[in-house]
Design an enzyme around this catalytic site. Structure first.
Site, PDB file in Angstrom:
ATOM      1  N   GLU A 135       0.838  -1.214   0.000  1.00  0.00           N
ATOM      2  CA  GLU A 135       0.000   0.000   0.000  1.00  0.00           C
ATOM      3  C   GLU A 135       0.871   1.261   0.000  1.00  0.00           C
ATOM      4  O   GLU A 135       0.539   2.249  -0.642  1.00  0.00           O
ATOM      5  CB  GLU A 135      -0.956  -0.001   1.202  1.00  0.00           C
ATOM      6  CG  GLU A 135      -1.919  -1.189   1.255  1.00  0.00           C
ATOM      7  CD  GLU A 135      -2.764  -1.367  -0.007  1.00  0.00           C
ATOM      8  OE1 GLU A 135      -3.002  -0.385  -0.725  1.00  0.00           O
ATOM      9  OE2 GLU A 135      -3.156  -2.524  -0.304  1.00  0.00           O
ATOM     10  N   CYS A 145       2.430  -4.766 -10.084  1.00  0.00           N
ATOM     11  CA  CYS A 145       3.557  -5.297 -10.857  1.00  0.00           C
ATOM     12  C   CYS A 145       3.216  -6.708 -11.352  1.00  0.00           C
ATOM     13  O   CYS A 145       2.487  -7.446 -10.692  1.00  0.00           O
ATOM     14  CB  CYS A 145       4.779  -5.326  -9.946  1.00  0.00           C
ATOM     15  SG  CYS A 145       6.237  -6.000 -10.728  1.00  0.00           S
TER      16      CYS A 145
END
Lengths: 191, 447
Positions: A135, A145
């Site tokens: 976060e 990703c």
């Protein structure tokens, strides 16, 4: 060199074992080389509880955090032991304002057995640190990703979370470092 | 990092739209939201979104109607249906209508992630297929010679037959009809295909330079000849030489060309040593060479040498049925080249294209599409995007002979009457049988 540091605050909302915010703070410090403050805990705002879903609304909690004065922190991570939701999902274990200041980490679904044994606590701490670092990546405007071992990979559940390493991939590490340097280069608004 | 997708979320609930937008920001995707089906179609008209999340229950145009319209107008767009518990039947119906997947609200975080992964794979496969198709198109021998009309099919049938022989070919057709493409196709299909294909436009080069280009020269052969140079007759060595606009060469050059074709030997300018040459000759002209011969402007003996086989390439106005196919082909080509994401032509614009006479033929059509794509602000080309055509010389047909004028007029009337011979004969004020005879004589057949 007196370069201004990135200052990150970790705060517990409601009942959370003390060790967890401390563990998250230590991981952030070790990974980002940032200054991390464990802030005094606050109560969970009842207004963020959704009576229909019996869960806490992540967006209302983030709005609540915005109203608070939380020292000189440039980013704030709130940790809570309650079930979180966003409108489209049944639940979330973390939520962040992309490129913003506030993020949430929920411990509620990070527990495997719900037993607070030492091994369980250690596992929850590790998972919470991973969610927190993920976060925090969003707060520094990192995207999800595709590398499944990277902290910024989206983990749909604890099984996926356990598969990720406690590290960012090379690309995300570079993007994060750039973002931290950019933040350091910005003039301090509070000074 | 994977290629980022562009996503459109269509839901009448603001909170759901915002939640989606917030979520996709975490993937770095270009994401927009629409509160209704109509707004979604407007946005799609402006931008080609890869992926749509569509709520089934919406006031006005519901999700299924939107899905149907999207699949009709933008078949490449991937649609994921969002539905609440209790409307599974509708979700199944949506899948049958072309939706790629469906999600039940509220969904598990990893379900959305899996759908995104699946869509990304699907998009990757589509891109790969498109790339491979593009590559295949590039290496396909009939690339760019597009046409399903009867006159073009006749040309296509002739190409492989002609390619097998080594006889000289004369391509006859107006400017812009694609004579060089046909020449290349013949070369590619011939046994000389591994050897060079050299094209030279005789009409664009001054005579003295053309001689030097074709025959080569020795050092000091003329002022400025500082180095010896090989001519194209030698360079082509075993391949195909394409002489475009052969009707434009000077009488002197006609003599030289005739000698080369008869003797298969050349001498460089300023040299007396004959060099043996081997090439296949394909010539092209927009003139009526037979007429040029009769008026003494083109040597008869050379004419018989170059037109052993003649292929006539019809002008675009005589194969208007090919216009949509060609227009789509050029649209794809220039969308790729300009990255403008213009991918459709509406029916009115297509009618405009079909009603224009295209004096510059396929080349003019290609230029028109390129211009429209470059200037377009939408992904859909409409009739006003081709307004420059109506301002242009529509009637600039310029038939050069009475026969051409007659053919063009009869063709126009037949097209206006949708090839109804009775109706056309009434318009032309001639007997039906006369029109039939005329059509046969002029080589006019219903496409």
């Amino acid at each position: 060199m007196n370069a201004p540091m990135n200052r990150i605050g970790v705060i517990a909302l409601g009942e959370v074992p003390d060790l967890i915010p401390q563990s998250i703070a230590a991981h952030i410090q070790g990974m980002l080389h940032a200054e991390v403050d464990v802030l005094p805990p606050l109560a969970l705002p009842s207004g963020a509880f959704d009576q229909g879903r019996l869960q806490y609304s992540a967006s209302l909690l983030l709005q609540h955090l915005e109203t608070l004065s939380l020292g000189l922190c440039t980013k704030v991570l709130a940790v809570l032991d309650a079930d979180l939701f966003v409108p489209i999902f049944s639940h979330v274990v973390g939520e962040a304002q992309q490129g913003g200041k506030h993020a949430l980490v929920s411990l509620y679904r990070l527990k495997t057995h719900g037993v607070e044994s030492p091994s369980e606590l250690s596992l929850v701490m590790e998972r919470a640190a991973k969610v927190a670092l993920h976060e925090l990546g969003h707060l520094y405007d990192l995207h999800h990703c595709t590398d499944p071992s990277c902290l910024m990979h989206f983990a749909g559940g604890v099984e996926d979370l356990d598969k990720t390493f406690m590290d960012y991939c090379n690309y995300c590490r570079v993007f994060l470092r750039d973002a931290l340097l950019r933040e350091r280069a910005q003039p301090d608004e509070d000074e | 990092m994977t290629e980022k997708m562009s996503i459109l979320v269509v839901d009448d609930e603001r909170i759901v739209r915002e939640s989606f937008l917030h979520w996709f920001r975490k993937y770095g995707c270009k994401t927009e939201a629409a509160a209704s089906g109509l707004e979604a179609l407007e946005k799609l008209d402006r931008y080609p979104f890869d992926l749509l999340f569509v709520d089934i229950k919406m006031p006005g145009m519901d999700g299924l109607e939107l899905l149907e319209r999207v699949k009709q107008q933008y078949p490449e767009a991937i649609v994921i249906i969002i539905t609440a518990y209790g409307s599974i039947d509708t979700a199944v119906k949506a899948m049958k209508m072309g939706a790629s997947d469906y999600l039940l609200k509220p969904f598990q975080p990893d379900q959305l992630s899996l759908v995104l992964e699946k869509v990304a794979n699907q998009k990757r496969l589509v891109s790969e297929v498109q790339y491979m198709k593009g590559r295949l198109e590039e290496i396909t021998r009939f690339d760019n010679i597009i046409g399903q009309s009867r006159p073009m099919q006749e040309v296509f049938d002739l190409i492989p037959q002609v390619a097998q022989s080594d006889a000289s070919v004369l391509l006859v057709g107006e400017t812009g009809t694609g004579k060089e493409l046909v020449a290349k196709a013949i070369h590619a299909k011939s046994k000389r295909s591994a050897l060079p294909f050299i094209a030279i436009n005789c009409g664009a080069i001054p005579d003295s330079l053309l001689e030097s280009e074709l025959f080569g020269h020795q050092k000091g052969a003329f002022t400025g000849a500082d180095h010896p140079r090989k001519g194209l007759f030698v360079v082509v060595s075993g391949g195909t030489l394409f002489l475009d606009e052969i009707g434009e060469v000077s009488p002197k050059m006609q003599v030289d060309l005739l000698r080369v074709l008869e003797e298969k030997k050349i001498m460089k300018i300023g040299d007396r040593v004959p060099i043996a040459v081997d090439f296949r000759l394909i010539s092209a002209t927009r003139r009526d060479l037979e007429q040029e011969v009769s008026r003494g402007a083109f040597r008869e003996d050379l004419f018989y040498r170059v037109h052993v086989i003649t292929i006539t390439i019809p002008p675009l106005r005589e194969r208007k049925d090919d216009i949509p196919l060609l227009a789509e082909h050029f649209l794809r080509k220039y969308s790729r080249q300009t990255a403008k994401q213009v991918d459709r032509i509406d029916s009115e614009a297509m009618r405009t294209l079909k009603s224009y006479d295209w004096p510059g033929n396929v080349r003019e059509l290609e230029n028109a599409i390129e211009r429209a794509v470059v200037l377009s602000k939408s992904r859909l080309l409409r009739a006003p995007d081709f307004s420059f055509l109506s301002a242009g010389p529509v009637a600039e047909l310029k038939p050069r002979s009475l026969r051409e004028l007659e053919k063009a007029h009869v063709l126009r009337i037949l097209e206006e009457c949708d090839w109804n011979v009775t109706q056309a004969s009434k318009t032309l004020d001639i007997h039906r049988a006369t029109l039939h005879k005329m059509m046969k004589r002029l080589g006019l057949r219903k496409p």
